[in-house]
Design an enzyme around this catalytic site. Structure first.
Site, PDB file in Angstrom:
ATOM      1  N   LYS A  38       0.818  -1.213   0.000  1.00 54.32           N
ATOM      2  CA  LYS A  38       0.000   0.000   0.000  1.00 54.32           C
ATOM      3  C   LYS A  38       0.859   1.273   0.000  1.00 54.32           C
ATOM      4  CE  LYS A  38      -2.211   0.577   3.811  1.00 54.32           C
ATOM      5  NZ  LYS A  38      -2.191   1.695   4.744  1.00 54.32           N
TER       6      LYS A  38
ATOM      7  N   ARG B  26      -9.780   5.012   9.992  1.00 54.34           N
ATOM      8  CA  ARG B  26      -9.550   3.746  10.691  1.00 54.34           C
ATOM      9  C   ARG B  26     -10.833   3.270  11.364  1.00 54.34           C
ATOM     10  NH1 ARG B  26      -4.035   3.626  10.063  1.00 54.34           N
ATOM     11  NH2 ARG B  26      -2.878   2.364  11.513  1.00 54.34           N
TER      12      ARG B  26
ATOM     13  N   ARG C  42      10.910  -9.607   5.844  1.00 48.34           N
ATOM     14  CA  ARG C  42      11.311  -8.205   5.736  1.00 48.34           C
ATOM     15  C   ARG C  42      12.525  -7.912   6.631  1.00 48.34           C
ATOM     16  NH1 ARG C  42       6.970  -3.554   6.764  1.00 48.34           N
ATOM     17  NH2 ARG C  42       6.971  -4.327   8.909  1.00 48.34           N
TER      18      ARG C  42
ATOM     19  N   ARG D 111      13.184  -6.165  12.213  1.00 46.02           N
ATOM     20  CA  ARG D 111      12.567  -5.337  13.252  1.00 46.02           C
ATOM     21  C   ARG D 111      12.064  -6.209  14.389  1.00 46.02           C
ATOM     22  NH1 ARG D 111       8.230  -1.456  10.368  1.00 46.02           N
ATOM     23  NH2 ARG D 111       7.027  -2.410  12.053  1.00 46.02           N
TER      24      ARG D 111
ATOM     25  N   ARG E  23      -0.855  -8.000  14.625  1.00 48.01           N
ATOM     26  CA  ARG E  23      -1.148  -6.771  13.863  1.00 48.01           C
ATOM     27  C   ARG E  23      -2.154  -7.043  12.750  1.00 48.01           C
ATOM     28  NH1 ARG E  23       4.565  -5.839  13.709  1.00 48.01           N
ATOM     29  NH2 ARG E  23       4.618  -5.605  11.459  1.00 48.01           N
TER      30      ARG E  23
HETATM   31  P1  AMP Z   1       0.231   3.329  10.333  1.00 47.86           P
HETATM   32  O1  AMP Z   1       1.580   3.792   9.881  1.00 47.86           O
HETATM   33  O2  AMP Z   1      -0.887   3.788   9.425  1.00 47.86           O
HETATM   34  O3  AMP Z   1       0.173   1.862  10.613  1.00 47.86           O
HETATM   35  O4  AMP Z   1      -0.033   4.069  11.724  1.00 47.86           O
HETATM   36  C1  AMP Z   1       0.796   3.870  12.842  1.00 47.86           C
HETATM   37  C2  AMP Z   1       0.012   4.116  14.124  1.00 47.86           C
HETATM   38  O5  AMP Z   1      -0.478   5.468  14.166  1.00 47.86           O
HETATM   39  C3  AMP Z   1      -1.242   3.273  14.276  1.00 47.86           C
HETATM   40  O6  AMP Z   1      -0.950   2.017  14.815  1.00 47.86           O
HETATM   41  C4  AMP Z   1      -2.088   4.114  15.219  1.00 47.86           C
HETATM   42  O7  AMP Z   1      -1.628   4.011  16.543  1.00 47.86           O
HETATM   43  C5  AMP Z   1      -1.785   5.521  14.739  1.00 47.86           C
HETATM   44  N1  AMP Z   1      -2.741   5.964  13.689  1.00 47.86           N
HETATM   45  C6  AMP Z   1      -2.471   6.201  12.370  1.00 47.86           C
HETATM   46  N2  AMP Z   1      -3.567   6.589  11.708  1.00 47.86           N
HETATM   47  C7  AMP Z   1      -4.573   6.600  12.608  1.00 47.86           C
HETATM   48  C8  AMP Z   1      -5.973   6.899  12.539  1.00 47.86           C
HETATM   49  N3  AMP Z   1      -6.562   7.242  11.378  1.00 47.86           N
HETATM   50  N4  AMP Z   1      -6.697   6.805  13.677  1.00 47.86           N
HETATM   51  C9  AMP Z   1      -6.127   6.447  14.842  1.00 47.86           C
HETATM   52  N5  AMP Z   1      -4.829   6.149  14.987  1.00 47.86           N
HETATM   53  C10 AMP Z   1      -4.047   6.226  13.885  1.00 47.86           C
END
Ligand code: AMP
Length: 218
Positions: free
Chosen positions: A17, A93, A130, A162, A173
């Site tokens: 993505k 989300r 990865r 990681r 996850r």
């Molecule tokens: P991501 O890189 O999109 O996986 O985001 C990393 C972390 O940021 C997530 O695990 C959440 O803790 C927080 N986060 C990112 N986008 C959102 C969202 N739209 N709503 C709530 N938390 C978010």
């Protein structure tokens, strides 16, 4: 003039993505808006938001809807998004965020929400293999016979796995992603804005499917 695009891209971790969002952003000349990147930047800069977000991110939770909607609202009001649109990544989300997006997008509504579909077993395998450069973040895939020590082609840093890329953590996850995303898929399906795009193939093949789908919906 190349027309812009207004897109939400949903997809599992490891679905490609992030890469596709970058390419779509270039192709449609529309900003790639990743809420995860915005939060990580706030953490690095040590802002008030960053201090709040850090613990939540580390615990694998979600930052509050009101805060997230506020951040995205502000970003969407900027000229580039108003004129060219947006490639949203990591937002919405929750269904509350999705409904809020419809409100804040106003007269620039979403063209399409795309579910980039890669089977779970495939992303599990990709994420397990990865490896990442500790210094510059470049991603690599382990083949099982990796160089030792493994040094990054880009910066010479150490290439490592990681801590959160163990099978247990990856499965956790992915479960979390599925339980969070299912209501969104239903929401966009109900409101007839959902398209499922096959994410299996070369990056060029997947990109061609994505642009075709967006152009059809725009
Ligand atoms: P991501 O890189 O999109 O996986 O985001 C990393 C972390 O940021 C997530 O695990 C959440 O803790 C927080 N986060 C990112 N986008 C959102 C969202 N739209 N709503 C709530 N938390 C978010």
């Amino acid at each position: 003039m190349i027309p812009g695009a207004r897109v939400v891209l949903l997809g599992r971790q490891g679905s490609g993505k992030g890469t596709q969002c970058t390419r779509l952003s270039r192709h449609f000349v529309a900003p790639h808006i990743s809420t995860g990147d915005m939060l990580r930047a706030a953490v690095r800069e040590g802002t008030e938001l960053g201090r709040l977000a850090r613990e939540i991110i580390d615990a694998g939770g979600l930052v509050g809807d009101d805060i997230m909607v506020g951040i995205v609202d502000e970003r969407l009001q900027r000229d580039d998004a108003q004129i060219r649109g947006y490639i949203l990544d990591g937002f919405p989300r929750t269904v509350f965020q999705a409904e809020s997006l419809d409100r804040i997008a106003g007269d620039k509504p979403l063209h399409v929400a795309i579910d980039l579909d890669v089977p779970r077993a495939m992303v599990l395998d990709r994420l397990s293999r990865r490896r990442v450069c500790r210094d510059c973040g470049t991603n690599y895939q382990s083949t099982g016979s990796d160089p030792r020590p493994w040094l990054c082609d880009t910066c010479g840093g150490d290439v490592v796995q990681r801590d959160d890329d163990t099978p247990e953590a990856i499965n956790r996850r992915l479960d979390l992603y599925e339980s969070q995303t299912q209501p969104l898929i239903e929401f966009y399906g109900r409101t007839r804005r959902l398209e499922r795009v096959d994410g299996v193939g070369t990056p060029d093949e997947v990109f061609a499917r994505l642009t075709g789908t967006i152009e059809k919906r725009r």
